[in-house]
Each structure stands twice: as structure tokens, then as C-alpha cells.
Design a protein around this motif. Structure first.
Motif, PDB file in Angstrom:
ATOM      1  N   GLY A  66       0.830  -1.200   0.000  1.00 45.78           N
ATOM      2  CA  GLY A  66       0.000   0.000   0.000  1.00 45.78           C
ATOM      3  C   GLY A  66       0.866   1.252   0.000  1.00 45.78           C
ATOM      4  O   GLY A  66       0.640   2.176  -0.791  1.00 45.78           O
ATOM      5  N   ILE A  67       1.885   1.280   0.867  1.00 52.28           N
ATOM      6  CA  ILE A  67       2.795   2.436   0.923  1.00 52.28           C
ATOM      7  C   ILE A  67       3.498   2.591  -0.419  1.00 52.28           C
ATOM      8  O   ILE A  67       3.587   3.689  -0.975  1.00 52.28           O
ATOM      9  CB  ILE A  67       3.858   2.248   2.035  1.00 52.28           C
ATOM     10  N   VAL A  68       3.998   1.461  -0.955  1.00 54.23           N
ATOM     11  CA  VAL A  68       4.730   1.498  -2.229  1.00 54.23           C
ATOM     12  C   VAL A  68       3.840   2.084  -3.328  1.00 54.23           C
ATOM     13  O   VAL A  68       4.246   2.985  -4.064  1.00 54.23           O
ATOM     14  CB  VAL A  68       5.226   0.091  -2.609  1.00 54.23           C
ATOM     15  N   PHE A  69       2.605   1.623  -3.417  1.00 47.37           N
ATOM     16  CA  PHE A  69       1.735   2.104  -4.494  1.00 47.37           C
ATOM     17  C   PHE A  69       1.307   3.563  -4.276  1.00 47.37           C
ATOM     18  O   PHE A  69       1.208   4.319  -5.232  1.00 47.37           O
ATOM     19  CB  PHE A  69       0.514   1.203  -4.659  1.00 47.37           C
ATOM     20  N   LEU A  70       1.044   3.941  -3.034  1.00 52.57           N
ATOM     21  CA  LEU A  70       0.677   5.338  -2.763  1.00 52.57           C
ATOM     22  C   LEU A  70       1.785   6.267  -3.249  1.00 52.57           C
ATOM     23  O   LEU A  70       1.536   7.259  -3.928  1.00 52.57           O
ATOM     24  CB  LEU A  70       0.447   5.552  -1.259  1.00 52.57           C
ATOM     25  N   LEU A 219       1.139  -8.357 -19.009  1.00 54.12           N
ATOM     26  CA  LEU A 219       2.587  -8.180 -18.869  1.00 54.12           C
ATOM     27  C   LEU A 219       2.932  -6.753 -18.483  1.00 54.12           C
ATOM     28  O   LEU A 219       3.880  -6.503 -17.747  1.00 54.12           O
ATOM     29  CB  LEU A 219       3.283  -8.566 -20.175  1.00 54.12           C
ATOM     30  N   PHE A 220       2.142  -5.814 -18.973  1.00 56.60           N
ATOM     31  CA  PHE A 220       2.350  -4.398 -18.643  1.00 56.60           C
ATOM     32  C   PHE A 220       2.261  -4.182 -17.134  1.00 56.60           C
ATOM     33  O   PHE A 220       3.156  -3.605 -16.502  1.00 56.60           O
ATOM     34  CB  PHE A 220       1.280  -3.583 -19.377  1.00 56.60           C
ATOM     35  N   VAL A 221       1.169  -4.687 -16.553  1.00 55.08           N
ATOM     36  CA  VAL A 221       0.967  -4.535 -15.111  1.00 55.08           C
ATOM     37  C   VAL A 221       2.071  -5.263 -14.352  1.00 55.08           C
ATOM     38  O   VAL A 221       2.651  -4.723 -13.402  1.00 55.08           O
ATOM     39  CB  VAL A 221      -0.421  -5.079 -14.698  1.00 55.08           C
ATOM     40  N   LEU A 269      -5.213  -1.586  -7.976  1.00 51.56           N
ATOM     41  CA  LEU A 269      -4.229  -2.209  -7.081  1.00 51.56           C
ATOM     42  C   LEU A 269      -3.887  -1.270  -5.933  1.00 51.56           C
ATOM     43  O   LEU A 269      -3.841  -1.672  -4.774  1.00 51.56           O
ATOM     44  CB  LEU A 269      -2.933  -2.504  -7.853  1.00 51.56           C
ATOM     45  N   ARG A 270      -3.627  -0.009  -6.292  1.00 52.59           N
ATOM     46  CA  ARG A 270      -3.283   0.961  -5.258  1.00 52.59           C
ATOM     47  C   ARG A 270      -4.414   1.064  -4.235  1.00 52.59           C
ATOM     48  O   ARG A 270      -4.170   1.078  -3.030  1.00 52.59           O
ATOM     49  CB  ARG A 270      -3.043   2.341  -5.880  1.00 52.59           C
TER      50      ARG A 270
END
Lengths: 395, 174
Positions: A66-70, A219-221, A269-270
Motif C-alpha cells: 500500500g505504501i509502495v503504491f501510494l 505483462l504491462f501490469v 491495485l493501489r
């Protein structure tokens, strides 16, 4: 509980329920996610003899994501060109904001008898407004089409940059060991890592571009997630801030043609992982500890809400807005949220001593709960606030 | 007419268009593709929200506003949409058009623009399946099959607003 999967399912159910409740009440979701974690944790449900959800490693990892995506998205939204183009006014309003609000927290920390580092942590927590909650409220209230959105978003952009620098510095400060030589080596390693990352972002535009030039969404994701998580994980492994690393990866992608596709495909995802992050914050909080910090909490609310209000009001004036719109800017910026919690999480995991590992996390939870509800309410009733303040407003 | 453009960091972009006198149309384009449309009755007033469009719907409404859906000669049958991006259109050939006087083969419509002429309407007469040596004259109506973009380009050419050498991607060319 029987199996991890069941426990995880229960956690998501609690998060989803809290989100629905927030929506029904017209409040922002962040405090409700935290409360959901707080209610189902061993300190509350557990002491009632009911099956509680434990703060297990798997939830911690999801919260880290969560932190990484934020922060990845923060980097993605961020561009130096935009900052330079917005120019003077944004810088001035951002400086006004940091000069007024950061010292209030540091001063409060020192007055409470905390060490300088602990006071700096408090300064960061009370300084940074919540981009997520505020931006959403701006859209919900329709203010996004009005002039007041510009100083608000300008301040948020400045804060976002400030917080990336701040987190990098804080992680280095907290990681400092007693042995000066070892500490210097640590700092050098971390500095080297970030330097390499900044260089990669600065000169590797073409590489980032090619990396995601693939038709398959799958593959992009996978490639984007792999890069962000791998680099964030590497940062954490050498004692640097995973949040700042993710911010740089996001920045690397921000100048490519893939921004829109990243936003479309990774936002879900985020949202999922960020929700787990707020839930996890609640999960590991003993409400008794929050009650234990009631005094500093009350002091912080009483001092920092008006400080933000004043800096916000004059921020609006810097943009030549009238009283009504300046009051709206002031009301908007009061909300604190995700970044305060990220700072507290960093302090809790890398810091030493009871203040950083117990007081600060409990304080941050209480503070974000109060300030997010207070901020959202202030925005909703900005008209009333303006009428009440009319006699004292300078304009 | 002035259009003001503002970046909304983290949200998208805002466009303000001056309407008559005091009023302004405000369009907020979110990074998600969502469009919010507001009107501001006077400079100091709050913007009032008119409607909210998805990316797809906004493009459709945009084409209508642009006039691409409206056919000056055949208002009753504007176009026949075959799929998302293929349609049958009726295109009137104006006197300024580079097509006038040439044969269908000479116009190279299929190669250059990407549309097939399936019929030509000339007065009361309809030429179905016109051959390559069919000549095109002023006021002919070409019934063509092609993508939306191709049909739009053909419109400009047929009206004489643009020559074949113009770069179709250059918006200044019209």
C-alpha cells in the motif's frame, strides 16, 4: 483463526464494510479503514473474547505494498516541468505552508520533552496534509472547477515533494547507529542507492519507455509492479525508505507515454493495498495507547488545526482570492491522512525508544482520525465558517 | 474567444471557455478520462455543475458539437454506424473540391484516405457500384464506407477545405 486465507478474507470484509459505512455517512474512507482495523484487533475484539484478526506478516506485507503504491502514484503524478511551470506562486504558498506548520509540530514535541529527532517526526506528521482525502473532497464539492482549487492543489504538490525529501532524510536519521563509522557507511550506502536511482530516472527515460511498451495488459501490469516492488524492497533491505524508492520509480515513468495506462490499470491495485495499509495501522494500534496520548493529541489538534487554517487562508490570499475562497482553501488543508501515517510507520519500524515505537504511532492514529473528520466537516461547512469568522478576517 | 487552461495536479486539467459576456464554461478533464462540465454565471460565482460524462460519451458529444455528425445534405440519414469505428457516410462534393472532374481511380480515395465509394448520388440518379473510370462532378454525393477519422478527412477534402497534400494530423491545416 483457522486459516490465513479466512483471516485475510475477514480483513477485506471489514475494510469493505467500513468503506460502505463511510460512503453512507458522506465521510472520507481513510478514518473508517483505520477504525475497522482498530475494532477487529486483538486489543478490542480480542479482549471481548471474540475472534480477532492478528497483525500477521501477510497483512504487514500487503500494507507495505500500500505504501509502495501510494508513493509510486505520487511520483507518477509529479513532474518537475509542472512544478517549474506553476512557478512562483506555488513555491510561495508551499513555503508559507511549511514555515508555519512544520515548526508548530517540532515545537510541540520539544515542549513535551521529546528528543529533537522525535520532535522532527512530530513536525512531519502535523505538517503534511492528506492529498488523497482533500483532492477527493475538492471533486465531490465541485470546488475543483473554482479558483480555490489552485492554491490547494499547489500546496499539496509542494508538500508531496517536501515529504519525499523528508522521508529520505528521516530514514537516514533514524537508521543512525551509535558507532559513527558504521553510521557513515550506512548513510553512504543509502545516499549511493538514491543517487543511482535519481540518475536512472534522469537519464533512463528511454529505458522506462521501452520497459512498458508492450501490448499485453497483463505483462504491462506485471512489469510495472515488478519494478516498483523490487526497487522499493531493495531500498528497504539496505535501510533506505521504500516509500521514497517507490516515489522515484513513479517519477521514472511520469515522463513516458504510459502514464495514462498505468493510472487506468494500477489504480485498483493501489486502492486495494492502500486500504489494507490504513486497516493495518488500526490493527496494530492499542486504543488504550491512543487514550494514553490524549493530552499531546488534544494540544496538537488545538495548535495545528488553526495553524493550517491560517497558512491556508493566506495561501488563498497569495493567489488573489477573496475571503470566501481563501476560507475554503483554509478549510481544505486541515485534513491530515496517509502521509502522517506513513511517517509514523517509518518511525515505529526504524526508530528506537518508547516515544517513536509506541507514542508516535498511537498519536498518529488518533491525530489522523480527528483531523480527517474535522477537515472534511470544515470543508462541508465552509460557508458557515466564513460567516462566523467574518468580523475577524482582514480582507 | 479565449480558452484558459490550468493544470490540476493529481486530478487532470481544467479548461475555461469564455461564453457571452460574463459567463464561462468550465470543463474539468480527470486523468481517469471522466469529464465534468460546469458553467460559471459570473466571474466571482461558484461554478455550477451541468453534467458528468465518461471518456467515451464525452468523445461522442464532442463530435456532435464539432459538427461531424451533422450532414448538410442528408439530415434524415446522418450516418450508419456499422461497428465502433466503421460507418457509412454521405459526403457532398463541393465546387472547390480537388475531386471535381477526376475519375474515381484518380482520386485514389481508397489508398490515400482509406474509404471505399459504394455509390454515387447525382441528382435523382444513384450509381451503385461505380467503376474506377466513373467521373466525379460538383454536387455529387459520395456514399462511402470507412473509419470515422477517414470519413471526417474526406468531408474536409470534398468540401474543398483541404487538399490531398495536407498532413491530416495537423490541426492547423483546415
Amino acid at each position: 483463526m483457522a486459516t490465513l486465507l479466512l483471516e485475510l478474507g475477514a480483513a477485506f470484509a471489514a475494510i469493505a464494510l467500513a468503506g460502505s459505512l463511510a460512503r453512507a455517512l458522506g465521510q472520507s474512507v481513510i478514518p473508517f479503514y483505520i477504525l475497522a482495523g482498530l475494532v477487529v484487533n486483538p486489543f478490542v475484539l480480542g479482549t471481548l473474547g471474540l475472534p480477532a484478526i492478528e497483525d500477521r506478516e501477510v497483512i504487514t506485507v500487503l500494507a507495505e505494498l500500500g505504501i509502495v503504491f501510494l508513493l509510486f502514484f505520487l511520483g507518477l503524478e509529479f513532474s518537475f516541468e509542472q512544478l517549474l511551470a506553476s512557478g512562483d506562486r506555488m513555491t510561495r504558498v508551499g513555503l508559507l505552508d511549511i514555515v508555519v506548520n512544520f515548526p508548530v509540530g517540532v515545537g510541540l514535541g520539544l515542549a513535551l520533552g521529546w528528543t529533537p529527532i522525535e520532535a522532527v517526526v512530530l513536525g512531519g506528521i502535523v505538517y503534511i496534509s492528506s492529498s488523497a482525502v482533500i483532492t477527493k473532497s475538492l471533486i465531490d464539492l465541485g470546488w475543483i472547477a473554482n479558483a480555490e482549487s489552485e492554491p490547494v492543489l499547489g500546496t499539496l504538490v509542494f508538500e508531496d515533494l517536501a515529504i519525499a525529501v523528508y522521508l529520505a532524510l528521516l530514514a537516514a536519521l533514524l537508521g543512525g547507529t551509535a558507532d559513527l563509522g558504521a553510521a557513515l557507511v550506512d548513510v553512504a550506502v543509502v545516499a549511493g542507492f538514491f543517487l543511482a536511482l535519481v540518475l536512472a530516472v534522469a537519464v533512463g527515460g528511454g529505458w522506462f519507455e521501452r520497459m512498458l511498451a508492450i501490448r499485453s495488459n497483463e505483462l504491462f501490469v506485471l512489469r510495472a509492479v515488478a519494478l516498483a516492488v523490487l526497487i522499493a524492497g531493495a531500498a528497504l533491505a539496505i535501510g533506505a525508505s521504500e516509500a521514497v524508492a517507490a516515489f522515484f520509480v513513479g517519477m521514472g515513468f511520469s515522463s513516458t507515454d504510459h502514464v495514462h495506462r498505468l493510472e487506468t490499470l494500477l489504480v485498483p491495485l493501489r486502492d486495494v493495498f492502500a486500504a489494507v495499509f490504513f486497516f493495518w495501522i488500526g490493527l496494530r494500534t492499542d486504543p488504550r495507547l491512543v487514550v494514553g496520548v490524549a493530552v499531546p493529541l488534544a494540544l496538537a489538534v488545538v495548535l495545528t488545526a488553526p495553524a493550517k487554517f491560517v497558512s491556508g487562508y493566506y495561501g488563498g490570499r497569495l493567489y488573489d482570492l477573496d475571503d470566501r475562497r481563501s476560507v475554503r482553501v483554509a478549510c481544505s488543508l486541515v485534513t491530515r491522512g496517509e502521509f502522517s501515517l506513513i511517517i509514523a510507520a517509518l518511525a515505529a519500524t526504524q526508530g528506537t525508544g518508547p516515544v517513536l515505537t509506541e507514542t508516535v504511532p498511537a498519536f498518529a492514529v488518533g491525530y489522523v482520525l480527528v483531523m480527517s473528520v474535522l477537515g472534511t466537516t470544515l470543508m462541508d461547512s465552509a460557508g458557515t465558517v466564513e460567516r462566523l469568522l467574518e468580523p475577524v478576517l482582514p480582507g | 474567444m479565449t480558452v484558459y487552461e490550468t493544470d490540476l495536479p493529481g486530478v487532470g486539467k481544467k479548461f475555461e471557455v469564455e461564453l457571452d459576456g460574463e459567463r464561462r464554461l468550465v470543463v474539468v478533464i480527470h486523468n481517469t478520462g471522466r469529464r465534468e462540465v460546469f458553467v460559471r454565471p459570473e466571474p466571482d460565482a461558484d461554478a455550477e455543475k451541468l453534467f458528468d460524462l465518461s471518456d467515451r460519451l464525452a468523445r461522442q458529444v464532442g463530435t456532435i458539437l464539432e459538427g461531424a455528425y451533422f450532414q448538410p445534405i442528408r439530415t434524415d440519414s446522418i450516418e450508419t454506424v456499422l461497428s465502433d469505428d466503421a460507418l457509412i457516410e454521405w459526403v457532398n462534393v463541393g465546387p472547390e473540391s480537388p475531386f471535381v472532374g477526376g475519375t474515381l481511380a484518380e482520386t485514389r480515395l481508397r489508398e490515400e484516405i482509406g474509404v471505399s465509394v459504394v455509390a454515387i448520388q447525382r441528382g435523382e440518379e444513384t450509381i451503385t457500384n461505380p467503376g474506377p473510370d466513373t467521373e466525379i462532378g460538383t454536387d455529387d454525393t459520395l456514399v462511402v464506407l470507412g473509419s470515422r477519422d477517414a470519413c471526417r478527412r474526406l468531408h474536409d477534402l470534398a468540401a474543398g477545405d483541404r487538399t490531398l497534400d495536407d498532413d491530416p494530423d495537423d490541426p492547423d491545416a483546415t
